[in-house]
Each structure stands twice: as structure tokens, then as C-alpha cells.
Write an enzyme that holds these catalytic residues in place. Structure first.
Site, PDB file in Angstrom:
ATOM      1  CE  LYS A   1      -3.303  -0.851   3.337  1.00 33.21           C
ATOM      2  NZ  LYS A   1      -3.424  -2.263   3.613  1.00 33.21           N
TER       3      LYS A   1
ATOM      4  CG  ASP B   1      -0.671 -12.396  -8.630  1.00 33.35           C
ATOM      5  OD1 ASP B   1      -1.211 -13.176  -7.831  1.00 33.35           O
ATOM      6  OD2 ASP B   1      -0.690 -11.161  -8.507  1.00 33.35           O
TER       7      ASP B   1
ATOM      8  CG  MET C   1      -5.681 -14.708  -4.094  1.00 29.59           C
ATOM      9  SD  MET C   1      -4.420 -14.137  -2.930  1.00 29.59           S
ATOM     10  CE  MET C   1      -5.439 -13.214  -1.782  1.00 29.59           C
TER      11      MET C   1
ATOM     12  NE  ARG D   1       0.016 -12.488  -0.099  1.00 29.69           N
ATOM     13  CZ  ARG D   1      -0.670 -11.337  -0.111  1.00 29.69           C
ATOM     14  NH1 ARG D   1      -1.466 -11.062  -1.131  1.00 29.69           N
ATOM     15  NH2 ARG D   1      -0.551 -10.490   0.855  1.00 29.69           N
TER      16      ARG D   1
HETATM   17  O1  F6P Z   1      -0.496 -10.007  -6.050  1.00 25.12           O
HETATM   18  C1  F6P Z   1      -0.630 -10.987  -5.073  1.00 25.12           C
HETATM   19  C2  F6P Z   1      -2.052 -11.050  -4.557  1.00 25.12           C
HETATM   20  O2  F6P Z   1      -2.126 -12.091  -3.609  1.00 25.12           O
HETATM   21  C3  F6P Z   1      -3.113 -11.213  -5.633  1.00 25.12           C
HETATM   22  O3  F6P Z   1      -3.190 -12.530  -6.129  1.00 25.12           O
HETATM   23  C4  F6P Z   1      -4.330 -10.730  -4.900  1.00 25.12           C
HETATM   24  O4  F6P Z   1      -5.305 -10.233  -5.799  1.00 25.12           O
HETATM   25  C5  F6P Z   1      -3.788  -9.601  -4.058  1.00 25.12           C
HETATM   26  O5  F6P Z   1      -2.399  -9.836  -3.909  1.00 25.12           O
HETATM   27  C6  F6P Z   1      -4.406  -9.490  -2.687  1.00 25.12           C
HETATM   28  O6  F6P Z   1      -3.902  -8.359  -2.062  1.00 25.12           O
HETATM   29  P1  F6P Z   1      -4.049  -8.072  -0.508  1.00 25.12           P
HETATM   30  O7  F6P Z   1      -3.048  -8.920   0.225  1.00 25.12           O
HETATM   31  O8  F6P Z   1      -3.770  -6.622  -0.361  1.00 25.12           O
HETATM   32  O9  F6P Z   1      -5.454  -8.444  -0.112  1.00 25.12           O
END
Ligand code: F6P
Length: 367
Positions: free
Chosen positions: A79, A142, A184, A287
Site C-alpha cells: 500500500k 500471480d 488468487m 500466500r
Molecule cells: O499479487 C498478489 C495477490 O495475492 C493477488 O493474487 C491478490 O489479488 C492480491 O495480492 C491481494 O492483495 P491483498 O493482500 O492486499 O489483499
């Protein structure tokens, strides 16, 4: 080799394998070159704040667990673009030169940036302003950095999604249900495609292929007529509805994130097929967890190669995985090349070959 001071940071969304990259870079910098290496905390935030937040790293920082652990012990952020940084009074401010000053305070000879294409572009621009030398390492679940076959974290995310399908298949069969799994991937369908093939999905819906849900419903009904009373459907988070709209939900801070398409697809398929449908949204589970062996191998090769590039004074380059080995390319070229799924490529062909419906054409099935 003259003494050097190297900075390293993780930027953007985290993924499994980041700690393995940092470990490799630290070992190479310390053991081979005897350089000092500093881990900057929370991406560029650690050099934006005063006092600076960083840690001097050494081989003894790594006790054997970090290689195996997900997340990033340095912290990260996805962010607050430093060129338009949200201030408490609601205004946006260009704070990029404060970051440059932070790097200068650390007296860095070079910086290793572990991030996706967005982070690489932003940090590169900041560093150009301050003539700070950088080397990039691609990471993103991704896998959309086109210059590299694999980014760190992708294999581990595919592993999570595949394991989810492995767990959903028996319960789907037991209850004769259609199981929809939302994965994702932002604007790329790599996680959906790879996990869908590995996990035996009947339909794989990706943003690169516009979806007609009626075709998916017809396929599910054909499977049922053939005697199998359950189906597995993988849907990438940014698949669009019939009107071409992605499903997004606003998060705090006004930043938009994908999410919600699984529920839409599940409800529609239930309506169209009469089948009982359940939806699993994997979200950030993809993740976390321990990096797969391949992710650890790539992470290690990337970390070592990045430090070697600094030793060779080859800057503004990103390490990439190509033809089973680590190579390097200019960051500018690497981030230009967006890596969407090749809809005519071998993986989509493989999927079609085993009767996967991509929602764009009818699938031949036998009953
Ligand atoms: O870019 C990595 C990712 O996990 C995407 O696949 C997903 O859309 C996004 O980040 C989610 O972001 P956050 O962790 O801000 O919710």
C-alpha cells in the site's frame, strides 16, 4: 573486492519463499564477498520513517527455520505509492525523495529489491532519482512477470490450491456436489490453470478466456449423464461476468481488491444445473505455508545470482528463471513483459486434451 554495503527489502504482497531469498543473498554477500548487508523493514517504509528501520543481517540471523517459513521476516507493504503517498489529512504527497535520503543515510552501494512488477517499477523509479544502484528479484504468487518462467512464491501457491482440490474431491464425490474453488492471481490465470490441471478440475475459468457459464453448466450436466455426480470448478478471482465486469470489493483505505467471483459462479451454476454447489475461497491461504522445494531452489539461485550481479557491477537487472537456470535481464524489459496465460499455449491445450471446460467452447464428453 572492496567492502560494500548492500540493502535488501521485500515489497508488495508476501508469498512463500521470501525468507529463502534473503537467506541466500545474505550468505553470498557475507561468505563470498565479506560485504555488509542490511535488511530494510516493511519494504520502503523502513527507509521512509525516521529513525530508519533496518537490521544488519548475517549468516547467524538464519537459524535453519527461515528457509522453510512463509511470510517475510523483514515485513513488507503493498500500500502507499511513495509518489502519491496518502497523508493523514487525506492529501497525496510525493515522498520518494525521503526514501532516497533514507537509502543515502544507510550509505548503500546497492539495493536488492524483491518484488513483483509493480514494486520493481516503483522502487526503480525512486532509485533512479537518487542514482542508487539496484538489482531486482521477481516474486509473486500471480507469476505474471513475463520475463521469468517462475517468480518466487508461485509454485507454493499452486501447491496450496492443488491440495485444496485434493481435499475437495472426496467430499464433492461423497455429497454429489459441484465444488467451486476461487483462487488468487490478480489479472493472470496461472494459479487457476496450473492447480486446475494438477487437481483434475472439470472447469478452469481464467481472466484470459471470456467465460460463458452456460457452457460450464452444460459440461457439468454431461459429466453427470456419464455417471459422475460431482464436479470441480476452479475460478480465478478476476474472471469477469457476462458483461465483462470483474467482481471487486473495496478494502479500507479505498484500495480495490478482487474477490467474490466464486460465490457468483457457484450460485449461477447451481441455478443452471440444479446441482448442490459449495464455494471455497482460498484467499491468503495461498500466500502462506512452507515454500515448495522448487520455490526454495529458485529463491536460493536468485538470491545468490543477485549478489553476484552486484559483484560484477551489473545493475538495473532482474534475475529470472529461464530454461532451467537463473539468468538476468534489464528490469525495464522485465517489467514491460506482462505474463498473462497464453490461451493457445501448451497448458491450455493440455487442459482441453483432458476434457477441461474453459467456458469458451463446448466440451465433447462421453456418456
Ligand atoms: O499479487 C498478489 C495477490 O495475492 C493477488 O493474487 C491478490 O489479488 C492480491 O495480492 C491481494 O492483495 P491483498 O493482500 O492486499 O489483499
Amino acid at each position: 573486492m572492496a567492502d560494500k554495503r548492500i540493502g535488501i527489502l521485500t515489497s508488495g504482497g508476501d508469498c512463500a519463499g521470501l525468507n529463502a531469498v534473503v537467506r541466500a543473498a545474505v550468505h553470498r554477500a557475507r561468505l563470498t564477498y565479506g560485504w555488509k548487508i542490511f535488511g530494510i523493514e516493511d519494504g520502503t517504509v523502513g527507509v521512509l520513517e525516521r529513525p530508519l528501520r533496518f537490521q544488519e543481517l548475517d549468516v547467524n540471523t538464519f537459524d535453519g527455520r527461515l528457509l522453510r517459513e512463509g511470510g517475510t521476516f523483514l515485513g513488507t507493504t503493498n500500500k502507499g505509492n511513495p509518489f502519491a503517498y496518502p497523508m493523514p489529512d487525506g492529501t497525496l504527497k510525493d515522498r520518494s525523495m525521503e526514501i532516497v535520503d533514507g537509502f543515502r543515510m544507510l550509505k548503500l552501494d546497492a539495493l536488492i529489491v524483491i518484488g513483483g512488477d509493480g514494486s520493481q517499477a516503483i522502487v526503480r523509479k525512486i532509485c533512479q532519482q537518487g542514482d542508487i544502484k539496484i538489482v531486482g528479484i521477481p516474486k509473486t504468487i500471480d507469476n505474471d512477470v513475463g520475463a521469468t518462467e517462475f517468480s518466487v512464491g508461485f509454485q507454493s501457491a499452486v501447491n496450496v490450491a492443488t491440495e485444496a482440490l485434493d481435499r475437495l474431491q472426496p467430499t464433492a464425490a461423497s455429497h454429489q456436489r459441484v465444488m467451486v474453488v476461487e483462487v488468487m492471481g490478480r489479472d493472470a490465470g496461472h494459479i487457476a490453470l496450473n492447480s486446475g490441471i494438477a487437481g483434475g478440475a472439470d472447469a478452469i475459468l481464467i481472466p484470459e478466456i471470456p467465460v460463458d457459464l452456460q457452457l460450464v453448466a452444460d459440461h457439468i450436466k454431461a459429466i453427470r449423464r456419464g455417471g459422475r455426480n460431482f464436479s470441480l470448478v476452479v475460478v480465478a478471482e478476476s474472471v469477469t461476468d457476462k458483461e465483462g465486469n470483474a467482481f471487486k470489493q473495496a478494502l479500507s483505505g479505498g484500495e480495490m481488491r478482487y474477490g467474490g467471483v466464486g460465490a457468483y459462479v457457484g450460485a449461477k451454476l447451481s441455478e443452471m444445473t440444479g446441482a448442490e454447489t459449495r464455494v471455497t475461497v482460498l484467499g491468503h491461504v495461498q500466500r502462506g505455508g512452507s515454500p515448495t522445494p522448487l520455490d526454495r531452489v529458485i529463491a536460493t539461485a536468485f538470491g545468490v545470482h543477485a549478489v553476484d550481479l552486484i559483484a560484477q557491477e551489473k545493475f538495473d537487472r532482474m534475475v529470472v528463471w529461464r530454461n532451467r537456470e537463473v539468468q538476468d535481464v534489464f528490469i525495464e524489459d522485465a517489467i514491460k513483459e506482462y505474463g498473462a496465460v497464453d490461451v493457445d499455449g501448451p497448458l491450455v491445450r493440455a487442459g482441453r486434451g483432458v476434457g477441461v471446460c474453459f467456458g469458451d467452447q463446448p466440451v465433447k464428453w462421453l456418456s
